[in-house]
Design an enzyme around this catalytic site. Structure first.
Site, mmCIF file in Angstrom:
data_model
loop_
_atom_site.group_PDB
_atom_site.id
_atom_site.type_symbol
_atom_site.label_atom_id
_atom_site.label_comp_id
_atom_site.label_asym_id
_atom_site.label_seq_id
_atom_site.Cartn_x
_atom_site.Cartn_y
_atom_site.Cartn_z
ATOM 1 N N ASP A 240 -4.011 9.104 28.901
ATOM 2 C CA ASP A 240 -4.709 7.765 28.179
ATOM 3 C C ASP A 240 -3.754 6.461 28.940
ATOM 4 O O ASP A 240 -2.482 7.233 29.604
ATOM 5 C CB ASP A 240 -3.837 7.972 27.132
ATOM 6 C CG ASP A 240 -4.500 6.589 26.439
ATOM 7 O OD1 ASP A 240 -4.968 5.991 26.675
ATOM 8 O OD2 ASP A 240 -4.305 6.073 25.222
ATOM 9 N N HIS B 192 -9.776 5.371 36.173
ATOM 10 C CA HIS B 192 -10.173 7.238 35.670
ATOM 11 C C HIS B 192 -10.161 7.752 37.485
ATOM 12 O O HIS B 192 -9.451 8.907 36.934
ATOM 13 C CB HIS B 192 -11.189 6.806 35.764
ATOM 14 C CG HIS B 192 -11.421 5.925 33.796
ATOM 15 N ND1 HIS B 192 -11.093 5.886 32.925
ATOM 16 C CD2 HIS B 192 -12.871 5.541 33.710
ATOM 17 C CE1 HIS B 192 -11.206 5.542 32.066
ATOM 18 N NE2 HIS B 192 -11.967 4.961 32.052
ATOM 19 N N LEU C 173 -3.145 29.769 35.982
ATOM 20 C CA LEU C 173 -3.044 28.789 35.095
ATOM 21 C C LEU C 173 -3.973 28.730 34.508
ATOM 22 O O LEU C 173 -5.298 28.895 34.848
ATOM 23 C CB LEU C 173 -2.412 27.559 35.449
ATOM 24 C CG LEU C 173 -2.577 25.934 34.481
ATOM 25 C CD1 LEU C 173 -1.318 25.825 33.864
ATOM 26 C CD2 LEU C 173 -2.607 24.516 35.460
#
Ligand code: FPP
Length: 235
Positions: A16, A33, A126
């Site tokens: 955020d 972004h 991962l």
């Protein structure tokens, strides 16, 4: 990080603050972004390096469709551009999955997502879940629908619907339970992210905007996680 630190097995991040970062630098929101996507890539690599088992990030929520068309387009274009580069699949060890609805995304994005999922299927590093058109309530409704279908098909009885079954029908059934939920940017809300999985997660909020986030701040969040006394409802 100290050598005594124990790692959370599964970290969730609400990325955020991209818009506020852009405004602070006099740039369009799309630039925030784009910068956020660069940081996302750095943090994935770092999680892989230090041995985190699973990472789930919030890239686009079921509510984000209500943003301006320009902004939705810019996030979708970033997904198009960055996903291919970020997971240049040769030599990669990250296993990528996309979680969320698949019925409202453009066809080319869906194909790209499937290509990345297929190409990384055998990777053992991962486990990265990227939430796109994702909402926690929508996920629980989806699991309930699947359970109802199983009952209708006669595969289970209503009494078989328990926490383990619902858990197995969530998008993150592949992963250990969520240990740490991290939200940068000073906001202290859950915003419909991983509602089921948050049951016993530790929440760490930080003031830094996501585009300024660093591996050092992740270390700090892990130290904070380590300082918590997790009782899971017991004493
Ligand atoms: C929230 O910041 C962020 C988003 C809605 C988009 C997150 C997307 C990315 C980080 C880029 C794409 C990711 C990948 C996986 C390549 P905000 O716009 O709500 O910020 P604000 O609260 O400051 O306005």
């Amino acid at each position: 990080m100290s050598s005594e630190t124990s790692l959370p097995r599964h970290i969730g991040i609400i990325m955020d603050g991209n818009g506020r970062w852009a405004a602070k630098h006099g740039l369009p929101r799309a630039a925030g972004h784009a910068r956020g996507a660069d940081v996302f890539r750095t943090i994935c690599r770092y999680c892989e390096k230090i041995g985190i088992e699973a990472l789930t990030v919030y890239a686009f929520s079921t509510e984000n469709w209500s943003r301006s068309k320009d902004e939705v387009d810019s996030i979708m274009n970033i997904l198009r551009r960055y996903l291919r580069d970020a997971f240049d699949l040769e030599g990669e060890t990250i296993r990528v999955r996309f979680i969320g609805r698949r019925d409202r995304l453009e066809k080319d994005i869906l194909s790209l997502m499937e290509e990345i999922e297929d190409g990384s299927r055998d990777n053992t590093g991962l486990k990265l879940n990227i939430a796109v058109d994702y909402g926690g309530r929508d996920e629980i409704a989806h699991a309930a629908r699947e359970a109802a279908k199983m009952v209708l098909e006669g595969r289970i009885s209503p009494d078989d619907i328990d926490e383990d079954l619902i858990d197995s029908l969530t998008y993150t059934s592949c992963c250990p339970p969520l240990d740490l939920l991290l939200r940068p940017s000073g906001e202290e809300r859950i915003s419909n992210f991983m509602l089921w999985q948050c049951a016993y997660a530790e929440f760490v909020y930080m003031d830094t905007l996501w585009p300024d986030f660093t591996p050092e701040l992740l270390d700090k969040a892990i130290e904070e996680f380590n300082s918590r006394n997790r009782r899971f409802g017991g004493r």
